[in-house]
Design a protein around this motif. Structure first.
Motif, PDB file in Angstrom:
ATOM      1  N   ILE A  26       2.419   2.437  -0.430  1.00 21.38           N
ATOM      2  CA  ILE A  26       1.312   3.365  -0.189  1.00 21.38           C
ATOM      3  C   ILE A  26       0.672   3.061   1.160  1.00 21.38           C
ATOM      4  O   ILE A  26       0.424   3.961   1.965  1.00 21.38           O
ATOM      5  CB  ILE A  26       0.274   3.284  -1.334  1.00 21.38           C
ATOM      6  N   HIS A  27       0.434   1.788   1.426  1.00 21.85           N
ATOM      7  CA  HIS A  27      -0.175   1.386   2.698  1.00 21.85           C
ATOM      8  C   HIS A  27       0.730   1.755   3.878  1.00 21.85           C
ATOM      9  O   HIS A  27       0.253   2.302   4.885  1.00 21.85           O
ATOM     10  CB  HIS A  27      -0.450  -0.125   2.686  1.00 21.85           C
ATOM     11  N   MET A  76      -0.369  13.965  -4.074  1.00 21.61           N
ATOM     12  CA  MET A  76      -0.039  13.028  -5.121  1.00 21.61           C
ATOM     13  C   MET A  76      -1.304  12.767  -5.923  1.00 21.61           C
ATOM     14  O   MET A  76      -2.371  12.572  -5.358  1.00 21.61           O
ATOM     15  CB  MET A  76       0.488  11.733  -4.500  1.00 21.61           C
ATOM     16  N   SER A 118       2.886   4.077   4.101  1.00 20.92           N
ATOM     17  CA  SER A 118       2.985   5.524   4.299  1.00 20.92           C
ATOM     18  C   SER A 118       1.714   6.123   4.884  1.00 20.92           C
ATOM     19  O   SER A 118       1.694   7.289   5.258  1.00 20.92           O
ATOM     20  CB  SER A 118       3.292   6.213   2.974  1.00 20.92           C
ATOM     21  N   LEU A 178      -1.029   6.557   3.185  1.00 27.49           N
ATOM     22  CA  LEU A 178      -1.829   7.191   2.139  1.00 27.49           C
ATOM     23  C   LEU A 178      -3.043   6.331   1.823  1.00 27.49           C
ATOM     24  O   LEU A 178      -3.035   5.120   2.025  1.00 27.49           O
ATOM     25  CB  LEU A 178      -0.993   7.392   0.876  1.00 27.49           C
ATOM     26  N   LYS A 179      -4.060   6.963   1.318  1.00 30.12           N
ATOM     27  CA  LYS A 179      -5.293   6.265   0.944  1.00 30.12           C
ATOM     28  C   LYS A 179      -5.534   6.433  -0.547  1.00 30.12           C
ATOM     29  O   LYS A 179      -5.217   7.468  -1.128  1.00 30.12           O
ATOM     30  CB  LYS A 179      -6.498   6.832   1.711  1.00 30.12           C
TER      31      LYS A 179
END
Length: 105
Positions: free
Chosen positions: A25-26, A1, A28, A30-31
């Protein structure tokens, strides 16, 4: 992404949606890279267009680049040029349609 855009007409609704996006986002795992994040932008460029409170318009830099293109020398280069414009406009149309659908328009 690569890019995440959170656009909303009203500031309160924007903040609410932004909070939802950041929570997703958190959750999932993801950073995000802090140095690549921009918040509170009045105008931004994305896929050759400018998004602002005035609406969506072509990015002037991209328009100049297109106007400065040299004339295709043969049918193959002409077809390639046309295909690239069609694909880029298709991507923008899909993005706009998704935004409109998301906004309930």
């Amino acid at each position: 992404m690569d890019d995440i855009l959170v656009l909303w007409l009203y500031h309160e609704e924007h903040d609410h949606r932004l909070d939802e996006v950041l929570k997703a986002i958190h959750a999932s795992g993801l950073k995000l890279k802090k140095e690549k994040c921009n918040f509170g932008q009045k105008e931004l460029g994305f896929v050759g267009h400018c998004f602002s409170k005035e609406g969506i318009s072509p990015n002037p830099e991209k328009v100049c680049a297109i106007l400065d293109l040299s004339k295709p020398q043969n049918n193959t280069s002409h077809a390639e040029m046309c295909a690239s414009f069609i694909v880029s406009e298709f991507v923008v149309m899909i993005a706009v349609l998704l935004l409109l659908d998301f906004f309930g328009c």
